[in-house]
Design a protein around this motif. Structure first.
Motif, mmCIF file in Angstrom:
data_model
loop_
_atom_site.group_PDB
_atom_site.id
_atom_site.type_symbol
_atom_site.label_atom_id
_atom_site.label_comp_id
_atom_site.label_asym_id
_atom_site.label_seq_id
_atom_site.Cartn_x
_atom_site.Cartn_y
_atom_site.Cartn_z
ATOM 1 N N ILE A 1 0.816 -1.216 0.000
ATOM 2 C CA ILE A 1 0.000 0.000 0.000
ATOM 3 C C ILE A 1 0.851 1.269 0.000
ATOM 4 O O ILE A 1 0.322 2.373 -0.143
ATOM 5 C CB ILE A 1 -1.013 0.007 1.165
ATOM 6 C CG1 ILE A 1 -0.328 -0.120 2.514
ATOM 7 C CG2 ILE A 1 -2.044 -1.110 0.966
ATOM 8 C CD1 ILE A 1 -1.262 0.035 3.720
ATOM 9 N N ASP A 2 2.148 1.124 0.151
ATOM 10 C CA ASP A 2 3.087 2.242 0.010
ATOM 11 C C ASP A 2 4.421 1.648 -0.417
ATOM 12 O O ASP A 2 4.858 0.642 0.153
ATOM 13 C CB ASP A 2 3.238 3.004 1.328
ATOM 14 C CG ASP A 2 4.098 4.257 1.178
ATOM 15 O OD1 ASP A 2 3.891 5.006 0.200
ATOM 16 O OD2 ASP A 2 4.973 4.484 2.032
ATOM 17 N N TRP A 3 5.047 2.234 -1.400
ATOM 18 C CA TRP A 3 6.285 1.686 -1.974
ATOM 19 C C TRP A 3 7.232 2.829 -2.268
ATOM 20 O O TRP A 3 6.938 3.689 -3.098
ATOM 21 C CB TRP A 3 5.941 0.923 -3.251
ATOM 22 C CG TRP A 3 7.070 0.204 -3.912
ATOM 23 C CD1 TRP A 3 7.830 0.667 -4.964
ATOM 24 C CD2 TRP A 3 7.543 -1.109 -3.637
ATOM 25 N NE1 TRP A 3 8.750 -0.281 -5.332
ATOM 26 C CE2 TRP A 3 8.592 -1.387 -4.536
ATOM 27 C CE3 TRP A 3 7.194 -2.081 -2.704
ATOM 28 C CZ2 TRP A 3 9.283 -2.590 -4.532
ATOM 29 C CZ3 TRP A 3 7.875 -3.284 -2.703
ATOM 30 C CH2 TRP A 3 8.912 -3.527 -3.619
ATOM 31 N N ARG A 4 8.351 2.861 -1.585
ATOM 32 C CA ARG A 4 9.384 3.888 -1.796
ATOM 33 C C ARG A 4 10.684 3.156 -2.095
ATOM 34 O O ARG A 4 11.398 2.759 -1.161
ATOM 35 C CB ARG A 4 9.506 4.763 -0.564
ATOM 36 C CG ARG A 4 8.203 5.513 -0.281
ATOM 37 C CD ARG A 4 8.209 6.172 1.066
ATOM 38 N NE ARG A 4 6.863 6.586 1.398
ATOM 39 C CZ ARG A 4 6.443 7.844 1.351
ATOM 40 N NH1 ARG A 4 7.264 8.801 1.017
ATOM 41 N NH2 ARG A 4 5.195 8.125 1.669
ATOM 42 N N PRO A 5 10.967 2.951 -3.382
ATOM 43 C CA PRO A 5 12.137 2.159 -3.783
ATOM 44 C C PRO A 5 13.413 2.609 -3.071
ATOM 45 O O PRO A 5 13.723 3.793 -2.993
ATOM 46 C CB PRO A 5 12.226 2.393 -5.290
ATOM 47 C CG PRO A 5 10.813 2.691 -5.695
ATOM 48 C CD PRO A 5 10.243 3.475 -4.540
ATOM 49 N N GLY A 6 14.120 1.626 -2.538
ATOM 50 C CA GLY A 6 15.370 1.885 -1.848
ATOM 51 C C GLY A 6 15.204 2.376 -0.423
ATOM 52 O O GLY A 6 16.194 2.528 0.300
ATOM 53 N N GLN A 7 13.951 2.630 0.017
ATOM 54 C CA GLN A 7 13.738 3.213 1.344
ATOM 55 C C GLN A 7 12.794 2.408 2.233
ATOM 56 O O GLN A 7 13.117 2.138 3.383
ATOM 57 C CB GLN A 7 13.158 4.615 1.209
ATOM 58 C CG GLN A 7 14.035 5.575 0.492
ATOM 59 C CD GLN A 7 13.309 6.901 0.290
ATOM 60 O OE1 GLN A 7 12.362 7.244 0.987
ATOM 61 N NE2 GLN A 7 13.760 7.665 -0.688
ATOM 62 N N SER A 8 11.608 2.067 1.709
ATOM 63 C CA SER A 8 10.618 1.429 2.568
ATOM 64 C C SER A 8 9.451 0.889 1.753
ATOM 65 O O SER A 8 9.270 1.256 0.591
ATOM 66 C CB SER A 8 10.062 2.427 3.590
ATOM 67 O OG SER A 8 9.321 3.443 2.937
ATOM 68 N N TYR A 9 8.694 0.018 2.402
ATOM 69 C CA TYR A 9 7.360 -0.295 1.905
ATOM 70 C C TYR A 9 6.459 -0.660 3.052
ATOM 71 O O TYR A 9 6.903 -1.001 4.145
ATOM 72 C CB TYR A 9 7.356 -1.330 0.783
ATOM 73 C CG TYR A 9 7.893 -2.716 1.033
ATOM 74 C CD1 TYR A 9 7.144 -3.697 1.674
ATOM 75 C CD2 TYR A 9 9.152 -3.074 0.545
ATOM 76 C CE1 TYR A 9 7.632 -4.985 1.834
ATOM 77 C CE2 TYR A 9 9.645 -4.356 0.700
ATOM 78 C CZ TYR A 9 8.872 -5.313 1.345
ATOM 79 O OH TYR A 9 9.361 -6.585 1.501
ATOM 80 N N ARG A 10 5.154 -0.515 2.790
ATOM 81 C CA ARG A 10 4.114 -0.846 3.765
ATOM 82 C C ARG A 10 3.166 -1.828 3.103
ATOM 83 O O ARG A 10 2.801 -1.651 1.937
ATOM 84 C CB ARG A 10 3.348 0.389 4.197
ATOM 85 C CG ARG A 10 2.098 0.058 5.040
ATOM 86 C CD ARG A 10 1.395 1.290 5.476
ATOM 87 N NE ARG A 10 2.097 1.720 6.691
ATOM 88 C CZ ARG A 10 1.664 2.675 7.494
ATOM 89 N NH1 ARG A 10 0.565 3.328 7.211
ATOM 90 N NH2 ARG A 10 2.336 2.974 8.579
ATOM 91 N N ILE A 11 2.803 -2.846 3.864
ATOM 92 C CA ILE A 11 1.847 -3.816 3.343
ATOM 93 C C ILE A 11 0.661 -3.931 4.296
ATOM 94 O O ILE A 11 0.787 -3.714 5.505
ATOM 95 C CB ILE A 11 2.487 -5.206 3.125
ATOM 96 C CG1 ILE A 11 3.103 -5.753 4.410
ATOM 97 C CG2 ILE A 11 3.516 -5.172 2.029
ATOM 98 C CD1 ILE A 11 3.662 -7.142 4.288
ATOM 99 N N ARG A 12 -0.482 -4.241 3.694
ATOM 100 C CA ARG A 12 -1.685 -4.540 4.460
ATOM 101 C C ARG A 12 -1.908 -6.041 4.357
ATOM 102 O O ARG A 12 -1.941 -6.587 3.248
ATOM 103 C CB ARG A 12 -2.881 -3.787 3.913
ATOM 104 C CG ARG A 12 -4.182 -4.093 4.635
ATOM 105 C CD ARG A 12 -5.390 -3.302 4.138
ATOM 106 N NE ARG A 12 -5.377 -3.080 2.708
ATOM 107 C CZ ARG A 12 -5.398 -1.871 2.120
ATOM 108 N NH1 ARG A 12 -5.416 -0.779 2.853
ATOM 109 N NH2 ARG A 12 -5.398 -1.756 0.808
ATOM 110 N N ALA A 13 -2.033 -6.694 5.491
ATOM 111 C CA ALA A 13 -2.253 -8.140 5.514
ATOM 112 C C ALA A 13 -3.739 -8.433 5.673
ATOM 113 O O ALA A 13 -4.481 -7.656 6.275
ATOM 114 C CB ALA A 13 -1.455 -8.772 6.654
ATOM 115 N N SER A 14 -4.156 -9.580 5.136
ATOM 116 C CA SER A 14 -5.542 -10.021 5.257
ATOM 117 C C SER A 14 -5.593 -11.537 5.157
ATOM 118 O O SER A 14 -4.567 -12.186 4.955
ATOM 119 C CB SER A 14 -6.411 -9.377 4.166
ATOM 120 O OG SER A 14 -5.967 -9.768 2.882
#
Length: 153
Positions: free
Chosen positions: A66-79
């Motif tokens: 749900i958020d992707w910042r190449p080389g820095q971070s990502y956020r995922i939503r689990a279900s």
């Protein structure tokens, strides 16, 4: 909400760490409890990518970027938690450069349990510690995959 966070300093550049973490559909290449991944979306890894992680205990869950910042971070939503009594969960993985050849990796999970206050208590006693151990194992395996060595944060 229950917050679980672990971190590790890896003796490698953020680019080297991202080279492994950025392969979203291939977490099974280092995460010790993930035996396989089903790619639920086609194309390149990034915002909107969805995978099903299949675990060594026979359970699985679905994760969407749900958020992707190449080389820095990502956020995922689990279900699709199966028997785990969660209503929502998000996972954040962040890379913080500590010079050209060191990276502080932070792996955090926030989850909401079913059953109100009773669920929160269950989460504190039955979920928080095991999930923390999974995050620690993921970080250790990531460090080993990236450079073969790791140091404590």
């Amino acid at each position: 909400m229950i917050h679980i966070e672990r971190s590790l300093v890896i003796d490698a550049s953020p680019d080297a760490v991202w080279e492994v973490l950025g392969r979203f559909m291939h977490i099974d290449e280092f995460a010790p409890f993930v035996v396989s991944v089903d790619a639920l979306t086609p194309g390149a890894d990034g915002l909107g990518s969805i995978r099903r992680c299949n675990f060594d205990n026979g359970s699985s869950l679905v994760e969407e970027v749900i958020d992707w910042r190449p080389g820095q971070s990502y956020r995922i939503r689990a279900s699709e938690f199966g028997p785990i009594p969660m209503t929502t969960a998000t996972v954040d993985i962040k890379l913080q450069p500590m010079g050209p050849a060191r990276t502080h990796v932070i792996w955090a999970m926030d989850c909401q349990m079913k059953y109100g206050p009773v669920g929160w208590l269950m989460g504190q006693t039955l979920v928080k510690r095991p999930v923390g151990k999974v995050l620690e194992a993921n970080l250790a395996a990531l460090g080993a995959k990236v450079c073969g060595t790791r140091s404590a944060a």
